[in-house]
Design an enzyme around this catalytic site. Structure first.
Site, PDB file in Angstrom:
ATOM      1  N   ASP A  22     -12.183  91.085 101.574  1.00 16.68           N
ATOM      2  CA  ASP A  22     -11.923  92.203 102.489  1.00 16.68           C
ATOM      3  C   ASP A  22     -10.509  92.051 103.048  1.00 16.68           C
ATOM      4  O   ASP A  22      -9.757  91.169 102.621  1.00 16.68           O
ATOM      5  CB  ASP A  22     -12.987  92.262 103.592  1.00 16.68           C
ATOM      6  CG  ASP A  22     -13.039  91.007 104.455  1.00 16.68           C
ATOM      7  OD1 ASP A  22     -12.075  90.200 104.452  1.00 16.68           O
ATOM      8  OD2 ASP A  22     -14.048  90.834 105.159  1.00 16.68           O
ATOM      9  N   ALA A  23     -10.160  92.859 104.009  1.00 21.25           N
ATOM     10  CA  ALA A  23      -8.808  92.841 104.580  1.00 21.25           C
ATOM     11  C   ALA A  23      -8.473  91.502 105.241  1.00 21.25           C
ATOM     12  O   ALA A  23      -7.307  91.145 105.366  1.00 21.25           O
ATOM     13  CB  ALA A  23      -8.647  93.978 105.587  1.00 21.25           C
TER      14      ALA A  23
END
Length: 150
Positions: A22-23
């Protein structure tokens, strides 16, 4: 991971890539399921059975049900060891116990159980696991179940 009683534990090695995270650089939870799917496929290949060949013979394996528990995050560039242990062998299904561990410190990141059904490719109805495949899995199931109880 070490072998006991002559049973070589199976572990699929993979690396966490940017696309898996994810980020924040942490593996997105659903990707653990992908890693475990790959380990089951590689377990079959390790036994001498390719999914593509089985499909050509009209046989598919499909996930009937899954259960996963998440313990710690994997991060970008981690090397993972993903096990695929046969816990139960039925006429038309297998139950796998799987773990995802970080290779550097053997930390348990995720674990799960998967009921995988054997079905006909043409109509997706249950079918018996072929005898050669059953025999390969039966040997694993007995040995791995005994090892898991130690």
């Amino acid at each position: 991971m070490h072998a006991q009683n002559g049973v070589q534990p199976f572990a699929y090695r993979c690396r966490v890539y940017f696309e898996d995270t994810d980020a924040g650089g942490i593996v997105y939870y659903v990707n653990y399921l992908k890693f475990m799917e790959r380990a089951r496929t590689e377990r079959l290949r390790d036994l001498g059975f390719a999914q593509s060949t089985l499909a050509g013979e009209g046989l598919l394996f499909v996930v009937h049900s899954s259960e996963a528990r998440y313990h710690a995050p994997a991060r970008l560039d981690d090397e993972l060891l993903v096990s695929a242990q046969v816990m139960e062998l039925n006429r038309a299904s297998l139950r796998f116990r799987q773990q995802v561990r970080r290779a550097t410190d053997d930390a348990l990141l995720c674990e799960g159980q998967f009921l995988v059904a054997c079905v006909r490719a043409d109509n997706l109805k249950p079918r018996a696991i072929p005898e050669a495949l059953r025999a390969a899995f039966a040997g694993l199931s007995d040995a791995e179940t005994a090892k898991a109880g130690e």
